[in-house]
Structure formats: C-alpha cells, structure tokens
Design an enzyme around this catalytic site. Sequence first.
Site, PDB file in Angstrom:
ATOM      1  N   LYS A  95       4.697   8.926   9.272  1.00 59.03           N
ATOM      2  CA  LYS A  95       4.450   8.325  10.592  1.00 59.03           C
ATOM      3  C   LYS A  95       5.461   8.758  11.668  1.00 59.03           C
ATOM      4  O   LYS A  95       5.350   9.844  12.197  1.00 59.03           O
ATOM      5  CB  LYS A  95       4.352   6.800  10.457  1.00 59.03           C
ATOM      6  N   ASP A 148       9.254   2.702  -0.164  1.00 65.21           N
ATOM      7  CA  ASP A 148       8.228   3.371   0.627  1.00 65.21           C
ATOM      8  C   ASP A 148       8.399   2.911   2.071  1.00 65.21           C
ATOM      9  O   ASP A 148       8.007   1.805   2.441  1.00 65.21           O
ATOM     10  CB  ASP A 148       6.842   3.028   0.079  1.00 65.21           C
ATOM     11  N   TYR A 188       0.864  -1.193   0.000  1.00 69.44           N
ATOM     12  CA  TYR A 188       0.000   0.000   0.000  1.00 69.44           C
ATOM     13  C   TYR A 188       0.888   1.227   0.000  1.00 69.44           C
ATOM     14  O   TYR A 188       1.872   1.301   0.737  1.00 69.44           O
ATOM     15  CB  TYR A 188      -0.891   0.006   1.244  1.00 69.44           C
TER      16      TYR A 188
END
Length: 423
Positions: free
Chosen positions: A269, A241, A146
């Site tokens: 994050k 990523d 994702y």
Amino acid sequence: MASTSSQSEALFQRAQQLMPGGVSSPVRAFRKVGGTPRYMARAEGPYLQDEDGNQYLDFCLAWGPNILGHAHPAVVEAVTKTARDGLAFGTTHRNEVALAELVLQGFPEADLVRFVVSGTEAVATAIRLARGVTGRALTLKFTGCYHGHVDSLLVKAGSGVVTQGLADSQGVPEGVAATTVVVPLNDEAAMTAAFEQYGSKLAAAIVEPLPANNGLLVQTTAWLQKLRELCTKHGTVLVFDEVINGFRFHFGGYGRLVGVTPDLTTLGKILGGGLPVAAVVGKKALLSQLAPLGGVYQAGTMAGNPVALSAGIATLNELKKPGVYEGLEKLGQHLEAGWRQRAKGLGLRRIGSLFWPYFEAGDPPVTAEAIRPEVIDRYHKAYGRWLDRGVYLPPSGYEVGFLSTTHSAAQVDQLLEVVFPEA
Ligand code: PMP
C-alpha cells in the site's frame, strides 16, 4: 441532489460481459452496498471524479495507498520522470537501492528488504521463508485478520477456540487449509493453548498488529507482547503483516510504535504510493535464506519495477517531512470529536488517520466474533445515500476509512454532515 450514473451503468453492463462480476477485485462490485459501482475517471487530492462528472470526497483512498491524497504532484513528477527513462529493465537499478535505504530507516530492527508486487505476494514469501528456515509446516493466524489471498491463509476457524483451519474459499485443498491453526484475537488463553498444542510445529505466527481488515480491532500491547514471548519460546517466526499499517502512523511500523518487534514484517500500500509495490523486511539471518543467497525460492518479473519504486520513494520522502504525521493525527482527532458531537453515542474506532464507524452505541468490538452483522448492515443500507451526496467510503462496513494529508477539517465536517444529516 442525487448523482446520475448513466456512464457508470453502461460501463458496468459491458464489464459484466467481459470480467467475472465485472471487476478486477471482488469488493469493487458493490455487492454489499447495492447499486452500480462508480467508474472513476480521474482523481486529485481528496477527490474522485466519475465518468458522469460526479465528484466525491474520497475516504477510501484506493484502500490505503494514497496517504498523500490522489495524484500528489511530487509522486506524479517522480513517476513521469522515471517512465521517460524506461518502464522496466528486468535488471538491477538505482531506485531499488534508494527505496531499500528509506524502508530500512523505518524498520531499524531489520537489515534487508525484498521487494515484491502485492501484499499477497509479500505474505506468501514471508510464510515460505519461515517454513524454510524452521523446517516446520504450520502457521498460526487470528480470526478476522486478512493476509491476502494466500491459499493457506484463506481459512476460517472451526467450532473450537483453537482449530485447524477450514477453507474459506473453494479451491483450497483441505490439507493446505489444515496447515493453518486459527485462534481468536484478544484471547491470551487460546493463543497459549495453541502454542502448547502445536508450538514445535509452528513455522510462523502471522498477525496484523493493528487488525484493520474486519473492522479496526485494536489489541492490547500486552497481548502482542505475549504473542512475541510465545514465538520466541517456541522458535516460531513472528510475522507482522503491516500492509495497511506500515508508514501510516509514523515513519515505520505499528510494531515499533507499541514497542513489540517481529521477526519479519510485510509491507504494501503506502510503500508503493499508489503503484504496485510490496515488501518483506527482516533480519539478515532470515532474509539471507531467500534466493539467490539461500534455498528459499522467490522471484518476480515485475518485482522492484523502477517506475513503481519511484512512486514509493517520492511518497516516503514526503512522509519524512516534519509535521506530516502530526497533521494526520490532528485531523483524526477532529473527526473523532465531530463524531462524538453528532453520532449520539454510535461507535467510532480511530487510530491516527484510520477510522472504522460501527453504528451501535458504545465502544466498537475488538474481536471478529463480536461484530454484529446487523450493525454492519446499517452501514450498507446508508451507503447509497452517502454516495449520492458526494462521499465515497469503502463499499463495505467491515473495511476501514482513511484520511489523507490533503483532507481539510472542513472536508471531514462534510463527511459528518452527510453521515449524520439530522444532527
Ligand atoms: N495483508 C493485509 C494486512 C492487507 O490489508 C492486504 C490487502 N488489503 C493484504 C495483505 C493483501 O495485499 P494485496 O491486496 O496487495 O495482495
């Protein structure tokens, strides 16, 4: 004792009249696990407390940013102090310089960093940059990874092993989905075939080097090295990523941990320590193609917000202290050992402070295709019972759980007792 949730229920009723599904992000609606999402009122260390006064040991940790636990005093102090001097300037300021220096210490292969607000934006920027630099249009991605809700990456594979993407969401035009080539993880032959077929048109190959959004699908280093080789051979920009992984296992990326170097890395994050900060890092030759130096446009009113960056600076400074990552690894080992004792062979995948329960005997799968929905259903069916007993795990069995520096071994034991009460 079952918790009560009358305040949460009342708020959720109102929210559903006001917001699609009552939420700001879909998975928060508890659709997979059923029941009412809990309205959280405050959080500290490893604990969340809801509007009804129930307390939960939190293993979701805002989906990953809170590696220091909730409301870490150093982070709260930094944010409060910065906020007193102004919330947003829309100008350059010293926190950008300070956080950029810290981030680049963790990514020695990179020269420059561009701050953005969300992981989605970081990925969109990296892909546009790769396209701008190479003059190519296509992107290679892997099933089960994702990368945020970037149009061209909201795709699933078609029926073959190497396929052009089919839109996974309404609203993504066919032509946009078709700019993405999709292959399975852990399949060198499929990846090689994709490069043979599309290599000269591939601007970027993007991967979570430790895929953690659809289970924790640990790949071999040899497979990552092969991807690196293929990208170099075909002039394709390799994007790692690391929105989940970055700064989670050591002061840097998962790529450096396993010795594979990407061309660009996306972060989020942990980087924002609980506030919205994300980034793209990479070599000067690439990053200098972004505006204002180069012709690839990217901008943001809230990018590099001083208050948000102050949370990132405080978080990274805490993570640099000796023993932090060793402590997280030790706690992870404690979880794994306890799981082995109690789980009667049911699977757990764990790397450092990241874990994924998979309620079937044997080793959990390493590709998205091998995940069995009926196994994930076992997680979903048990979820309400865990919640009632004061444990907050991600409300989806496809998501990973997190440990923080504020969790103790005894609290990890508490998680195990709740998940395996009969053991
Ligand atoms: N990439 C990865 C690997 C992620 O895990 C996520 C979010 N879970 C994103 C991108 C998107 O980040 P955001 O939700 O901040 O847009």
